[in-house]
Design a protein around this motif. Structure first.
Motif, PDB file in Angstrom:
ATOM      1  N   ARG A  71      31.870  51.011  43.428  1.00  0.00           N
ATOM      2  CA  ARG A  71      32.205  49.778  44.259  1.00  0.00           C
ATOM      3  C   ARG A  71      33.320  49.424  44.030  1.00  0.00           C
ATOM      4  O   ARG A  71      33.692  49.053  42.645  1.00  0.00           O
ATOM      5  CB  ARG A  71      31.048  48.828  44.217  1.00  0.00           C
ATOM      6  CG  ARG A  71      30.746  47.814  45.226  1.00  0.00           C
ATOM      7  CD  ARG A  71      29.338  47.396  45.381  1.00  0.00           C
ATOM      8  NE  ARG A  71      29.198  46.666  44.210  1.00  0.00           N
ATOM      9  CZ  ARG A  71      29.364  45.493  43.883  1.00  0.00           C
ATOM     10  NH1 ARG A  71      29.821  44.627  44.881  1.00  0.00           N
ATOM     11  NH2 ARG A  71      29.000  44.764  42.611  1.00  0.00           N
ATOM     12  N   ASN A  79      29.494  33.875  45.046  1.00  0.00           N
ATOM     13  CA  ASN A  79      29.198  34.657  43.835  1.00  0.00           C
ATOM     14  C   ASN A  79      29.465  35.948  44.180  1.00  0.00           C
ATOM     15  O   ASN A  79      29.209  36.456  45.112  1.00  0.00           O
ATOM     16  CB  ASN A  79      27.464  34.418  43.459  1.00  0.00           C
ATOM     17  CG  ASN A  79      27.204  33.070  42.930  1.00  0.00           C
ATOM     18  OD1 ASN A  79      26.280  32.553  43.409  1.00  0.00           O
ATOM     19  ND2 ASN A  79      28.184  32.270  42.222  1.00  0.00           N
ATOM     20  N   GLY A 109      34.687  38.300  43.228  1.00  0.00           N
ATOM     21  CA  GLY A 109      35.792  38.963  42.385  1.00  0.00           C
ATOM     22  C   GLY A 109      36.369  38.011  41.463  1.00  0.00           C
ATOM     23  O   GLY A 109      37.445  38.260  40.831  1.00  0.00           O
ATOM     24  N   SER A 130      36.156  36.066  38.724  1.00  0.00           N
ATOM     25  CA  SER A 130      35.988  36.267  37.055  1.00  0.00           C
ATOM     26  C   SER A 130      36.840  37.659  36.972  1.00  0.00           C
ATOM     27  O   SER A 130      37.416  37.763  35.902  1.00  0.00           O
ATOM     28  CB  SER A 130      34.590  36.395  36.737  1.00  0.00           C
ATOM     29  OG  SER A 130      34.044  35.024  37.003  1.00  0.00           O
ATOM     30  N   THR A 131      36.408  38.766  37.762  1.00  0.00           N
ATOM     31  CA  THR A 131      37.107  40.111  37.569  1.00  0.00           C
ATOM     32  C   THR A 131      38.473  39.951  37.552  1.00  0.00           C
ATOM     33  O   THR A 131      39.355  40.420  36.720  1.00  0.00           O
ATOM     34  CB  THR A 131      36.493  41.128  38.459  1.00  0.00           C
ATOM     35  OG1 THR A 131      35.069  40.988  38.453  1.00  0.00           O
ATOM     36  CG2 THR A 131      36.868  42.612  37.964  1.00  0.00           C
ATOM     37  N   GLN A 170      34.168  32.503  31.766  1.00  0.00           N
ATOM     38  CA  GLN A 170      33.202  31.782  32.264  1.00  0.00           C
ATOM     39  C   GLN A 170      32.061  31.377  31.389  1.00  0.00           C
ATOM     40  O   GLN A 170      31.528  30.389  31.418  1.00  0.00           O
ATOM     41  CB  GLN A 170      32.603  32.660  33.620  1.00  0.00           C
ATOM     42  CG  GLN A 170      31.396  31.961  34.312  1.00  0.00           C
ATOM     43  CD  GLN A 170      31.382  32.482  35.596  1.00  0.00           C
ATOM     44  OE1 GLN A 170      31.955  33.841  36.158  1.00  0.00           O
ATOM     45  NE2 GLN A 170      30.370  32.165  36.434  1.00  0.00           N
ATOM     46  N   GLU A 204      35.786  28.712  35.841  1.00  0.00           N
ATOM     47  CA  GLU A 204      34.610  27.517  36.112  1.00  0.00           C
ATOM     48  C   GLU A 204      34.323  26.716  34.885  1.00  0.00           C
ATOM     49  O   GLU A 204      33.482  26.760  34.331  1.00  0.00           O
ATOM     50  CB  GLU A 204      33.286  28.254  36.497  1.00  0.00           C
ATOM     51  CG  GLU A 204      33.231  28.812  37.945  1.00  0.00           C
ATOM     52  CD  GLU A 204      32.019  29.500  38.226  1.00  0.00           C
ATOM     53  OE1 GLU A 204      30.977  29.057  38.283  1.00  0.00           O
ATOM     54  OE2 GLU A 204      32.030  30.509  39.076  1.00  0.00           O
TER      55      GLU A 204
END
Ligand code: ATP
Ligand code: MG
Lengths: 229, 226
Positions: free
Chosen positions: B14, B36, B39, B41-42, B71, B146
């Motif tokens: 994915r 949510n 992507g 945080s990635t 995070q 965040e």
């Protein structure tokens, strides 16, 4: 009950034979644990704190070695050190050194494996945080050790518990020779077999005391738990 | 300041980050929005090189160091004050370090927790510590994931002001992931909306409110009071 009284008598009279065995046992166990930790903790930290190819296989091998029966470890070292073995020329068989070698073979996989799985819990978060703060490599390493202090102390204790209570490997390669390679556990086996219970009871009692003292000291250093109960 | 080109990151089969091109100018304050798993945080982990891209490039001007708050924030087990000193490292003189750490404690309302162990703080306190640690010294490039997710309303407001003041004072380039449209409008001068790893809207706050281009942009506006 007389046996208990006599055992206590041996302890408080500082029986030379008894305390000689205790000293030898402590020397052997502490050496085994020290060497096993010098090998196992860095290795465990290296394995546990990151992912790499072949980690799964490595952990499987480690878990297998962690369950290595002591007599098998003893046998391997015996064969290596016996006169016709590859290391026979060192003349180490039936010495305390041979006992330490066998115990290191037994305990260092345990230290490595436990360290790897315990360190894996917090270390990725620690490393990500440290990377975000641009901390240096030595500082990161220091943080991995200090933030994992409590589990690492447990690892050392587990190793020590294993070393001091082990019989199979050390009796094979040590030979349980009086005044030279007789440890507490092998002495207990011998004296119980001879029906000399007071000596065995005295040793057993002191083993328990040692375990209690070591754990108490460690719990001070560990400083884990919460500020409230 | 930062240029991303043909950036791709996979989780198994994915594609979780897929950005053709994104350029971030010096001194911009960017709010990274999206549901949510979109992507955010990635992407921040990629820019801070906590993880490596499978394809593409991330170019950062003059190789400027990237400072990043994950995070999941974490307090080191030494005291709160020591946590901040540790982050200041050896770049500053001892007396300077003390002053900077004391100022950071004050700014993030941590004075009362100065000697408390960093790993025994509440969720919001830990986030305040993470910010104080990161923002005790001036940086050119700041990524926050965040940062106020666990804070009470009052702490959140104070922190938002602290972030804006910090960025203006130090001409800091900021990329901040957030779920709060209100916070995004409070802090950012550029909004980037992500969906399934891609940028679906990239615009100024005024433009987004005036004429959202995507379906997600429209959702954003409906919720801008929160
Ligand atoms: N280590 C990982 N391994 C596999 N999949 C991952 C990993 N990390 C993230 N993902 C997946 O990548 C996608 C993007 O995750 P990411 O954490 O970037 O989302 P996000 O936008 O930050 O979400 P949130 O708002 O919940 O923080 C998610 O679908 C997630 O399941
Ligand atoms: Mg996220």
């Amino acid at each position: 009950m007389d046996a208990f009284k006599e055992a206590f008598g041996l302890i408080i009279s500082f029986d030379k034979e008894l305390y000689g065995i205790i000293a030898l046992t402590l020397k052997m166990s502490l050496s085994s644990v020290l060497i096993s930790c010098l090998i196992g903790i860095p290795a465990g930290v290296a394995i546990g704190s990151r992912n790499f190819k072949g980690k799964g296989l490595l952990m499987k091998i480690l878990h297998t070695l962690m369950g290595l029966p002591p007599v098998v470890a003893g046998l391997i070292v015996f064969l290596l050190l016996s006169r016709s073995g590859p290391l026979g020329s060192l003349k180490l068989l039936f010495t305390v050194r041979a006992m330490v070698i066998a115990q290191v073979l037994l305990i260092s996989p345990i230290v490595t494996g436990l360290t790897a799985s315990l360190v894996a819990v917090k270390t990725p978060t620690i490393l990500e945080t440290a990377a975000g703060l641009r901390l240096s490599r030595p500082t990161k390493l220091k943080l991995i050790l200090s933030e994992n202090k409590a589990p690492l102390i447990s690892v050392v204790l587990t190793g020590f518990g294993r070393a001091i209570s082990e019989v199979g490997a050390i009796s094979l390669v040590g030979g349980n020779i009086q005044h030279r390679t007789r440890a507490m556990t092998t002495a207990i086996v011998l004296e119980t077999g001879k029906g000399n219970f007071k000596f065995a009871i005295a040793l057993g009692f002191i083993l328990i005391i040692i375990a209690f003292v070591i754990n108490s000291i460690a719990s001070v250093f560990r400083g884990e738990g919460y500020d409230y109960a | 300041m930062i240029t991303l080109e043909n950036l791709k990151k996979y989780a198994g089969q994915r594609l979780i980050v897929d950005i053709d091109r994104l350029h971030i100018k010096e001194g911009q304050r960017i709010a990274l929005l999206g549901a949510n798993g979109s992507g955010k945080s990635t992407l921040l982990k990629l820019i801070s090189s906590v993880i490596k891209p499978d394809e593409g490039q991330i170019n950062i001007k003059k190789e400027k160091p990237v400072y990043y708050m994950p995070q999941q924030s974490y307090g080191f087990s030494s005291g709160v004050y020591k946590n901040i000193l540790l982050a200041l490292g050896k770049d500053f003189k001892r007396e300077e370090r003390r002053q900077m750490a004391a100022a950071a404690l004050k700014q993030f309302g941590l004075e009362g927790l100065k000697d408390k162990r960093g790993d025994r703080l509440s969720g919001g306190e830990t986030q305040r510590l993470a910010l104080a640690r990161l923002m005790a010294a001036p940086h050119d490039l700041l990524l926050l994931d965040e940062p106020t997710g666990a804070m009470d309303i009052e702490a959140e407001k104070a922190v938002e002001k602290a972030i804006v003041d910090y960025c203006k004072k130090n001409s800091t380039t900021l990329i901040m992931a957030t779920h709060s449209p209100r916070q995004a409008l409070e802090i950012a001068d550029r909004l980037i909306l992500m969906h399934e790893g891609s940028v679906v809207e990239d615009t100024s706050p005024a433009k987004l409110i005036e004429s959202p281009q995507s379906q997600w942009g429209k959702v954003f506006i409906e919720h801008k009071k929160f």
